[in-house]
Design a protein around this motif. Structure first.
Motif, mmCIF file in Angstrom:
data_model
loop_
_atom_site.group_PDB
_atom_site.id
_atom_site.type_symbol
_atom_site.label_atom_id
_atom_site.label_comp_id
_atom_site.label_asym_id
_atom_site.label_seq_id
_atom_site.Cartn_x
_atom_site.Cartn_y
_atom_site.Cartn_z
ATOM 1 N N GLU A 110 0.834 -1.206 0.000
ATOM 2 C CA GLU A 110 0.000 0.000 0.000
ATOM 3 C C GLU A 110 0.870 1.258 0.000
ATOM 4 O OE1 GLU A 110 -2.471 -3.112 2.317
ATOM 5 O OE2 GLU A 110 -0.376 -2.503 2.236
ATOM 6 N N GLU A 114 1.270 4.052 -3.128
ATOM 7 C CA GLU A 114 1.093 5.510 -2.960
ATOM 8 C C GLU A 114 2.333 6.256 -3.444
ATOM 9 O OE1 GLU A 114 -1.283 7.656 -2.005
ATOM 10 O OE2 GLU A 114 -2.779 6.322 -1.129
ATOM 11 N N GLU A 152 -7.533 -0.121 -4.971
ATOM 12 C CA GLU A 152 -8.145 0.906 -4.109
ATOM 13 C C GLU A 152 -7.339 2.196 -4.141
ATOM 14 O OE1 GLU A 152 -8.662 -0.807 -0.224
ATOM 15 O OE2 GLU A 152 -9.954 -2.409 -0.997
ATOM 16 N N ILE A 153 -6.028 2.084 -4.101
ATOM 17 C CA ILE A 153 -5.161 3.273 -4.120
ATOM 18 C C ILE A 153 -5.095 3.857 -5.529
ATOM 19 C CG2 ILE A 153 -2.793 4.076 -3.750
ATOM 20 C CD1 ILE A 153 -2.689 1.713 -1.604
ATOM 21 N N TYR A 154 -4.915 3.005 -6.521
ATOM 22 C CA TYR A 154 -4.826 3.413 -7.925
ATOM 23 C C TYR A 154 -6.050 4.248 -8.335
ATOM 24 C CZ TYR A 154 -4.519 2.609 -13.036
ATOM 25 O OH TYR A 154 -4.459 2.732 -14.402
ATOM 26 N N ALA A 155 -7.241 3.823 -7.915
ATOM 27 C CA ALA A 155 -8.495 4.496 -8.301
ATOM 28 C C ALA A 155 -8.542 5.943 -7.818
ATOM 29 C CB ALA A 155 -9.690 3.720 -7.770
ATOM 30 N N LYS A 156 -7.836 6.282 -6.750
ATOM 31 C CA LYS A 156 -7.829 7.656 -6.236
ATOM 32 C C LYS A 156 -7.049 8.606 -7.144
ATOM 33 C CE LYS A 156 -6.070 6.656 -2.201
ATOM 34 N NZ LYS A 156 -5.572 6.730 -0.813
ATOM 35 N N TYR A 157 -6.157 8.082 -7.960
ATOM 36 C CA TYR A 157 -5.273 8.913 -8.778
ATOM 37 C C TYR A 157 -5.763 9.125 -10.213
ATOM 38 C CZ TYR A 157 -1.756 8.973 -5.130
ATOM 39 O OH TYR A 157 -1.086 9.185 -3.955
#
Length: 187
Positions: A110, A114, A152-157
């Motif tokens: 994770e 990021e 989950e992290i990728y989708a924020k970017y």
């Protein structure tokens, strides 16, 4: 800049699309109109008048340009952080290294994800692009079981529509990284 322009009308045969495709497909990168036009002149005997377009070649314009920023980790080998070519930005695989230290932010996927995306953002910015201009990504994972965490992290970017993407599990990554991401952005 070398320039060629024929204001006159050339006599070339009726265009046979099949011949043009077969003979001109290889010529696109070297002035296809001239090569294809000459090939067509030799391939048929009937003549008709067709206006010919101007063509310019510049030896001053670089075909590719390296992009480099100190706000992202330096390349670990003989490659560039990114290359600009033909209105595209090709970003090399990015790891979750902290630029100032050259060390991973942590050992978990994770945190590395990021950091990878932050580093990629700096390279994109340096190349005149952004997350929203990314059209293709490739994610390399040390363990495909991390796929959901990374998503989950990728989708924020990446805003919708999300870029086209491929994700692979690989045998190993440089410096035993958990994740590496590369991308292509439109300029």
């Amino acid at each position: 800049m070398a320039s060629w322009c024929a204001a006159r009308t050339l006599h070339i045969p009726a265009v046979n699309v099949g011949v043009l495709r077969r003979r001109a497909s290889w010529a696109a990168g070297i002035g296809g109109a001239v090569v294809a036009g000459n090939a067509l002149l030799r391939s048929t005997s009937s003549k008709r008048s067709v206006p010919f377009a101007c063509m310019s070649l510049s030896t001053d314009t670089p075909i590719k340009e390296a992009v480099q920023t100190e706000k992202a980790p330096a390349a670990l080998g003989p490659y560039s952080q990114a290359i600009k070519a033909n209105n595209l930005l090709f970003v090399s695989g990015v790891l979750g290294l902290v630029p100032e230290t050259g060390k991973f932010i942590s050992d978990n996927v994770e945190d590395q994800t990021e950091q990878v995306l932050k580093n990629m953002g700096e390279i994109l910015k340096s190349g005149g692009a952004s997350y929203s201009s990314v059209v293709k990504t490739t994610i390399l994972l040390a363990d495909l079981k991390d796929f959901t965490k990374v998503n989950e992290i990728y989708a924020k970017y990446f805003p919708l529509p999300a870029p086209a993407r491929a994700t692979y599990q690989v045998a190993a990554l440089p410096l035993d990284a958990k994740i590496e991401i590369e991308c292509i952005a439109a300029l």
